[in-house]
Each structure stands twice: as C-alpha cells, then as structure tokens.
Design an enzyme around this catalytic site. Structure first.
Site, PDB file in Angstrom:
ATOM      1  N   ASP A   8      43.910  13.797  25.312  1.00 50.42           N
ATOM      2  CA  ASP A   8      42.505  13.936  25.712  1.00 50.42           C
ATOM      3  C   ASP A   8      42.426  14.562  27.106  1.00 50.42           C
ATOM      4  OD1 ASP A   8      43.047  11.881  27.493  1.00 50.42           O
ATOM      5  OD2 ASP A   8      41.638  10.442  26.614  1.00 50.42           O
ATOM      6  N   HIS A   9      41.227  14.558  27.694  1.00 50.31           N
ATOM      7  CA  HIS A   9      40.991  15.237  28.977  1.00 50.31           C
ATOM      8  C   HIS A   9      41.775  14.637  30.137  1.00 50.31           C
ATOM      9  CE1 HIS A   9      38.343  11.817  28.562  1.00 50.31           C
ATOM     10  NE2 HIS A   9      38.099  11.821  29.866  1.00 50.31           N
ATOM     11  N   CYS A  65      47.031   9.864  26.208  1.00 46.09           N
ATOM     12  CA  CYS A  65      45.678   9.730  26.756  1.00 46.09           C
ATOM     13  C   CYS A  65      45.830   8.958  28.067  1.00 46.09           C
ATOM     14  CB  CYS A  65      44.710   9.099  25.755  1.00 46.09           C
ATOM     15  SG  CYS A  65      45.048   7.397  25.272  1.00 46.09           S
ATOM     16  N   GLY A  66      44.798   8.272  28.505  1.00 47.45           N
ATOM     17  CA  GLY A  66      44.917   7.552  29.777  1.00 47.45           C
ATOM     18  C   GLY A  66      45.971   6.466  29.705  1.00 47.45           C
ATOM     19  N   THR A  67      45.912   5.681  28.638  1.00 41.57           N
ATOM     20  CA  THR A  67      46.862   4.579  28.451  1.00 41.57           C
ATOM     21  C   THR A  67      47.832   4.809  27.291  1.00 41.57           C
ATOM     22  OG1 THR A  67      45.301   3.524  26.954  1.00 41.57           O
ATOM     23  CG2 THR A  67      45.196   2.864  29.289  1.00 41.57           C
ATOM     24  N   VAL A  69      46.821   4.083  24.418  1.00 43.60           N
ATOM     25  CA  VAL A  69      46.360   3.081  23.453  1.00 43.60           C
ATOM     26  C   VAL A  69      45.361   3.681  22.463  1.00 43.60           C
ATOM     27  CG1 VAL A  69      45.111   0.904  23.159  1.00 43.60           C
ATOM     28  CG2 VAL A  69      46.817   1.132  24.981  1.00 43.60           C
ATOM     29  N   GLY A  70      44.278   4.233  22.978  1.00 44.36           N
ATOM     30  CA  GLY A  70      43.220   4.725  22.087  1.00 44.36           C
ATOM     31  C   GLY A  70      43.725   5.793  21.134  1.00 44.36           C
ATOM     32  N   HIS A  98      64.366   1.315  14.554  1.00 45.61           N
ATOM     33  CA  HIS A  98      64.003   0.164  13.717  1.00 45.61           C
ATOM     34  C   HIS A  98      62.692   0.364  12.957  1.00 45.61           C
ATOM     35  CE1 HIS A  98      66.546  -2.964  16.155  1.00 45.61           C
ATOM     36  NE2 HIS A  98      67.241  -1.890  15.794  1.00 45.61           N
ATOM     37  N   ARG A 132      68.372  -2.892   6.865  1.00 43.18           N
ATOM     38  CA  ARG A 132      67.478  -4.053   6.862  1.00 43.18           C
ATOM     39  C   ARG A 132      66.086  -3.694   7.383  1.00 43.18           C
ATOM     40  NH1 ARG A 132      70.134  -4.516  11.790  1.00 43.18           N
ATOM     41  NH2 ARG A 132      68.947  -5.444  13.517  1.00 43.18           N
ATOM     42  N   HIS A 133      66.018  -2.637   8.183  1.00 40.17           N
ATOM     43  CA  HIS A 133      64.719  -2.235   8.735  1.00 40.17           C
ATOM     44  C   HIS A 133      63.832  -1.576   7.677  1.00 40.17           C
ATOM     45  CE1 HIS A 133      66.396  -3.237  12.558  1.00 40.17           C
ATOM     46  NE2 HIS A 133      67.386  -2.388  12.381  1.00 40.17           N
ATOM     47  N   ARG A 136      61.220  -3.754   6.063  1.00 47.09           N
ATOM     48  CA  ARG A 136      60.036  -4.039   6.890  1.00 47.09           C
ATOM     49  C   ARG A 136      59.121  -2.817   6.998  1.00 47.09           C
ATOM     50  NH1 ARG A 136      64.658  -6.503  10.693  1.00 47.09           N
ATOM     51  NH2 ARG A 136      64.993  -8.402   9.488  1.00 47.09           N
TER      52      ARG A 136
END
Ligand code: RB5
Length: 150
Positions: A8-9, A65-67, A69-70, A98, A132-133, A136
C-alpha cells in the site's frame, strides 16, 4: 522463479528496495502494488498478489503495508493462500519449512530494510519439508472446503 510483490501507500519505498534486491539476486519480480504515496487500501494489493499465485502467474508473493497485518489478512481470504506476517527471519524460514507459506508479509513501519532483506533471504532459501507438516497444511485446506460448503 517469479515473485509477485504488493504494497500500500505506506510501503512504496520498501517495496522498491525489496524489488530491486530480489532482482539483483536473479528473481523475476512482478509489481502488483501501488507506486504512489497517495492513501490507498491494502486489501486491493493483498488480493491481487494472492490471485496471481492461485492463477499460476507467479510462484510466491511478498506483501508489505504498515504492519504487514492488513495486507496479509486480505491475501489469506483467497483459497489456497498461506500468508504469514514475520518481523524476523526465523519465523519466515519456519513458515516455509512447516507451513508451506506462499506469501511472506511484513511491515514497513515495523522493521528496517536490512531485516526485510534477511527475511526474504531466509524465506526464499527454505524449502517446505512436507512429512508430518503436510497433514496440518492439508487440514488448513479442509477448513477452506468446509467454509465453501456453508
Ligand atoms: C495504513 O495506514 C495502515 O493501516 C496499513 O498500512 C496497514 O498497516 C494495515 O494493516
């Protein structure tokens, strides 16, 4: 290997630096992010890179992005995407080994460019271990299938 990059910006400068860094290492990088610092909405770019992966246009994705996260939340809404936000290289490496992550995300407001480079280095040099991964990771796909049935 083709890598889709999105941002993003807030992350234009870091995107440009990481893109150039990856290209210097021989990767082909396709830019799905904004090149403007005008306010923009991270879901647009997370979805674009995620779609490029599931459509086979690119092999893996980097989102900033900033974090982180989004933009990773947006990518993870697309079936088949396993986007992981990492602020250090250890988790980035393990996310590939994994969790078979196909997108790595981080925050331009959280980490510096040298840490970002270490993260992409560790992530891209790691390989999914399966074994094994795989059970999952397949269970993650089962969640997607159950959601579709609702
Ligand atoms: C933009 O201000 C910011 O919210 C965005 O870059 C990101 O950090 C969201 O998760």
């Amino acid at each position: 290997m083709r890598i889709g990059i999105g941002n993003d910006h807030v992350a234009v400068e870091m995107k440009n630096e990481i893109k150039a860094y990856l290209e210097s290492k021989g990767y082909e990088v396709v830019n799905f992010g904004t090149d403007s610092t005008e306010r923009a909405n991270y879901p647009v770019y997370g979805e674009a890179v995620a779609n490029a992966i599931v459509n086979g246009e690119v092999d893996l994705g980097v989102l900033i992005c900033g974090t982180g996260v989004g933009i990773s939340l947006a990518a993870n809404k697309v079936n088949g995407i396993r986007a992981c936000v990492c602020s250090e290289p250890y988790s980035a490496k393990l996310s590939r080994q994994h969790n078979n992550s196909n997108i790595i995300a981080f925050g331009a407001r959280v980490i510096g460019i040298e840490t970002a480079k270490m993260i992409v280095d560790e992530w891209l040099s790691a390989e999914y271990e399966g074994g094994r991964h795989a059970v999952r990771v397949e269970m993650l796909a089962d969640i997607e299938r159950r959601q579709k049935e609702k």
